[in-house]
Design a protein around this motif. Structure first.
Motif, short mmCIF file in Angstrom:
data_model
loop_
_atom_site.label_atom_id
_atom_site.label_comp_id
_atom_site.label_asym_id
_atom_site.label_seq_id
_atom_site.Cartn_x
_atom_site.Cartn_y
_atom_site.Cartn_z
N LYS A 52 4.56 2.70 4.33
CA LYS A 52 5.07 3.27 3.08
C LYS A 52 4.24 4.47 2.65
O LYS A 52 3.02 4.45 2.72
CB LYS A 52 5.00 2.22 1.95
CG LYS A 52 6.05 1.17 2.01
CD LYS A 52 6.18 0.44 0.69
CE LYS A 52 4.97 -0.42 0.36
NZ LYS A 52 5.17 -1.16 -0.91
N LYS A 53 4.92 5.50 2.19
CA LYS A 53 4.22 6.66 1.61
C LYS A 53 3.83 6.29 0.17
O LYS A 53 4.65 5.80 -0.60
CB LYS A 53 5.14 7.88 1.60
CG LYS A 53 5.68 8.27 2.97
CD LYS A 53 4.58 8.82 3.88
CE LYS A 53 4.09 10.16 3.44
NZ LYS A 53 4.42 11.27 4.34
N LYS A 54 2.59 6.54 -0.18
CA LYS A 54 2.08 6.07 -1.48
C LYS A 54 2.51 6.96 -2.65
O LYS A 54 2.47 6.55 -3.80
CB LYS A 54 0.55 6.01 -1.44
CG LYS A 54 0.03 4.82 -0.63
CD LYS A 54 -1.45 4.59 -0.91
CE LYS A 54 -1.93 3.23 -0.45
NZ LYS A 54 -1.69 2.97 0.97
N ASP A 55 2.93 8.19 -2.36
CA ASP A 55 3.16 9.14 -3.46
C ASP A 55 4.62 9.17 -3.92
O ASP A 55 5.01 10.07 -4.65
CB ASP A 55 2.72 10.55 -3.04
CG ASP A 55 3.39 11.00 -1.74
OD1 ASP A 55 4.08 10.16 -1.12
OD2 ASP A 55 3.22 12.17 -1.36
N THR A 56 5.41 8.18 -3.52
CA THR A 56 6.81 8.17 -3.97
C THR A 56 6.94 7.32 -5.22
O THR A 56 6.21 6.34 -5.40
CB THR A 56 7.74 7.60 -2.88
OG1 THR A 56 7.36 6.25 -2.60
CG2 THR A 56 7.66 8.43 -1.61
N GLU A 57 7.88 7.70 -6.09
CA GLU A 57 8.10 6.97 -7.34
C GLU A 57 8.48 5.51 -7.09
O GLU A 57 8.14 4.63 -7.86
CB GLU A 57 9.22 7.65 -8.14
CG GLU A 57 8.77 8.89 -8.87
CD GLU A 57 9.93 9.52 -9.65
OE1 GLU A 57 10.66 8.77 -10.30
OE2 GLU A 57 10.07 10.75 -9.58
#
Length: 210
Positions: A52-57
């Protein structure tokens, strides 16, 4: 470009959804998931190489299934759109993109109060939020998909019923307006998305009379 193997998933806001990845390899370390969002007109990378990308809402609401499917909790209308699953090994894409169109049904009330007094008018707007690049009105009519309001017994509410005003300014929105009576306390009205005689998803509104 719409392909024959595209998946269309219908869900109601607030529910959890499971989006299949039809091009998954033996493990998910090659899996990428992107979301083309119709609200922000942007493409966001949600998963890269199975992480998972951490910077997504939506980071906290996302998880990857063992079959590389994308699970999203507590769906919002902003989650609607086109999801693309891709597989990359050593920088080379394996196979074609897998497309999943997520259609989210959402009901909003003209009253912000949880309890409404008898004699008050309430409008319930039921809208299907569709994918980017798919013109909802055109797509709905071409696929035989419809929106309707039904009562607790499951009977379709008709415009001819003097209690209800039903308007559909477009194929993807239908509004129910009624004046609440004392006996409407805990009465339910349900908005349904149908395709042929199949209900794809629905949202129930329960009246609370103060």
């Amino acid at each position: 470009i719409s392909g024959v193997d595209d998946d269309h998933v219908f869900i109601s806001s607030g529910e959890n959804v499971h989006l299949p990845c039809n091009n998954a390899l033996h493990d998910c370390k090659s899996t990428y998931w992107n979301h083309n969002n119709r609200f922000s007109h942007s493409s966001v990378e949600l998963i890269a190489l199975g992480i998972k990308k951490k910077d997504t809402e939506s980071h906290e609401r996302l998880s990857l299934g063992s079959d590389c499917s994308l699970n999203i909790k507590n769906i919002t209308k902003e989650d609607s759109g086109l999801y693309i699953c891709k597989q990359f090994v050593n920088g080379q894409q394996q196979g074609a993109d897998a497309h999943v169109y997520l259609h989210v049904l959402h009901v909003s009330s003209s009253s912000s109060q949880t309890e409404i007094s008898a004699g008050s008018s309430v409008s319930l707007s039921c809208q299907l939020y569709s994918a980017a690049g798919v013109y909802c009105d055109y797509w709905i009519s071409s696929e035989g998909i419809g929106l309707l309001w039904v009562n607790q017994a499951g009977d379709k509410l008709k415009i001819s019923d003097s209690r209800y005003q039903i308007s559909a300014p477009g194929h993807c929105i239908i509004t129910l307006t009624t004046t609440l009576l004392n006996e409407d306390d805990n009465r339910e009205w349900r908005c349904e998305v149908t395709q042929g005689d199949q209900v794809k998803t629905s949202v129930t509104y329960t009246a609370k009379i103060s």
